[in-house]
Design an enzyme around this catalytic site. Structure first.
Site, short mmCIF file in Angstrom:
data_model
loop_
_atom_site.label_atom_id
_atom_site.label_comp_id
_atom_site.label_asym_id
_atom_site.label_seq_id
_atom_site.Cartn_x
_atom_site.Cartn_y
_atom_site.Cartn_z
N ASN A 87 -0.62 2.83 -0.78
CA ASN A 87 -1.38 1.63 -1.11
C ASN A 87 -2.82 2.07 -1.38
OD1 ASN A 87 -2.79 -0.74 -1.19
ND2 ASN A 87 -2.31 -1.39 0.91
N TRP A 88 -3.17 2.08 -2.65
CA TRP A 88 -4.51 2.57 -3.03
C TRP A 88 -5.61 1.59 -2.66
CZ3 TRP A 88 -3.62 4.79 -8.70
CH2 TRP A 88 -2.67 5.82 -8.63
N LYS A 89 -5.24 0.36 -2.33
CA LYS A 89 -6.22 -0.70 -2.07
C LYS A 89 -7.19 -0.78 -3.27
CE LYS A 89 -5.28 -0.19 2.77
NZ LYS A 89 -5.71 -0.27 4.14
N HIS A 101 0.12 -8.14 3.44
CA HIS A 101 -0.72 -7.08 4.02
C HIS A 101 -1.76 -7.71 4.94
CE1 HIS A 101 -3.57 -3.81 4.45
NE2 HIS A 101 -2.57 -3.01 4.11
N GLU A 128 -4.79 -7.21 5.34
CA GLU A 128 -6.07 -7.53 4.70
C GLU A 128 -5.96 -8.87 3.94
OE1 GLU A 128 -6.55 -3.71 2.81
OE2 GLU A 128 -6.75 -2.84 4.80
N GLU A 162 2.49 -2.55 10.35
CA GLU A 162 1.13 -2.02 10.24
C GLU A 162 0.26 -2.67 11.32
OE1 GLU A 162 0.35 -0.25 6.03
OE2 GLU A 162 -0.42 -2.28 6.14
N GLY A 168 -6.99 2.13 8.71
CA GLY A 168 -8.31 2.61 8.28
C GLY A 168 -9.22 3.02 9.43
N SER A 173 -3.26 4.68 9.45
CA SER A 173 -3.79 6.03 9.69
C SER A 173 -2.72 7.12 9.66
CB SER A 173 -4.60 6.07 10.99
OG SER A 173 -5.70 5.18 10.91
N GLY A 181 -2.45 4.29 3.34
CA GLY A 181 -3.66 3.84 2.65
C GLY A 181 -4.52 5.01 2.24
N GLY A 182 -5.55 5.27 3.01
CA GLY A 182 -6.56 6.29 2.68
C GLY A 182 -5.97 7.63 2.25
P1 13P Z 1 -4.66 3.57 6.22
O1 13P Z 1 -3.56 4.55 5.97
O2 13P Z 1 -5.91 3.86 5.43
O3 13P Z 1 -4.91 3.36 7.68
O4 13P Z 1 -4.17 2.14 5.64
C1 13P Z 1 -2.91 1.68 5.99
C2 13P Z 1 -2.56 0.53 5.14
O5 13P Z 1 -3.12 -0.55 5.27
C3 13P Z 1 -1.55 0.71 4.10
O6 13P Z 1 -1.15 -0.50 3.56
#
Ligand code: 13P
Length: 249
Positions: free
Chosen positions: A9-11, A94, A96, A166, A172, A211, A232-233
């Site tokens: 997930n590149w956000k 998600h 967020e 999640e 993050g 993470s 994510g990251g």
């Molecule tokens: P991180 O891997 O950056 O913690 O993000 C997880 C995430 O929200 C993937 O959808």
């Protein structure tokens, strides 16, 4: 046997040039990863990334989808449009989206249905906040989030869906759930779905997100009910993401 899947997930990150470099590196490494790999760029880049992935085994997913099929919904993107530009998956619910954009369980359930109606595989995210974990209501929260979708879409819909656990406190933050914590919630999710249909629950892929990095992926994915990750990251760094995919395969 459930085929592992790792989704990136590149956000809200990337540029056309950065995406092209990242995707090129992933394609180069992709025959080594025998699991399923998916990337979820921002909507505006889906078409171009999809073209680049065309002859590869890497799948394309969207980070969000509108619950409505079409019409006067300024700024929204429908599931059919996502399908039309080459997506096979869509993340729904998600944290967020739930927290920042106030998407509630009912809306997430409608998005799940809209995605499936257009032939996309929804990746349904569930998870508790730190405050909820500290109050020991993780199972109440995750159970409620799952039931909202189960009640609207029916358990049969989970034969063509993926669920991602999640925990919000792990997203993050660099602080992942321990493999034991992840396994406990994953087992709970599977049991919740198994109460409605054991066969569907047995085949359902449950991803852990929060993470995930190359250094912790193998241990997390080694748990019996963890079938891969939503990353994510670390999905923005080609080497790191490739190593995570290898840990799942
Ligand atoms: P991180 O891997 O950056 O913690 O993000 C997880 C995430 O929200 C993937 O959808």
């Amino acid at each position: 046997m459930r085929r592992p899947v790792v989704a990136g997930n590149w956000k809200m990150h990337g540029t056309r040039a950065e995406n092209a470099r990242l995707v090129e590196a992933l394609i180069e490494a992709s025959d080594k990863a025998s699991g399923e790999v998916v990337v979820c760029p921002p909507h505006v880049y889906l078409w171009e990334v999809g073209r680049q992935l065309k002859d590869s085994s890497i799948g394309l997913g969207a980070q969000n989808v509108c619950a409505e099929a079409q019409g006067a919904f300024t700024g929204e993107v429908s599931a059919a449009m996502l399908k039309d530009v080459g997506c096979s998956y869509a993340i729904v619910g998600h944290s967020e989206r739930r927290q920042i954009y106030r998407e509630d369980d009912a809306l997430v359930a409608r998005k799940f249905r809209a995605a499936q109606a257009a032939g996309l595989v929804p990746i349904l995210c569930v998870g508790e906040t730190l405050e909820e974990r500290e109050r020991s209501v993780t199972e109440d929260v995750v159970g409620r989030q799952l039931d909202a979708v189960l009640d609207v879409a029916g358990v049969a819909a989970f034969a063509k869906a993926i669920v991602a656990y999640e925990p919000v406190w792990a997203i993050g933050t660099g602080k992942n759930a321990t493999p034991e914590q992840a396994q406990a919630v994953h087992a709970f999710v599977r049991a919740r779905i198994s109460a409605r249909d054991a066969t569907i629950a047995g085949g359902l892929r449950l991803l852990y997100g929060g993470s995930v990095k190359a250094a912790n992926a193998a241990e997390l994915f080694g748990q019996p009910d963890v079938d891969g990750g939503l990353v994510g990251g670390a999905s923005l760094k080609a080497d790191e993401f490739v190593r995570i995919c290898a840990a799942a395969a």
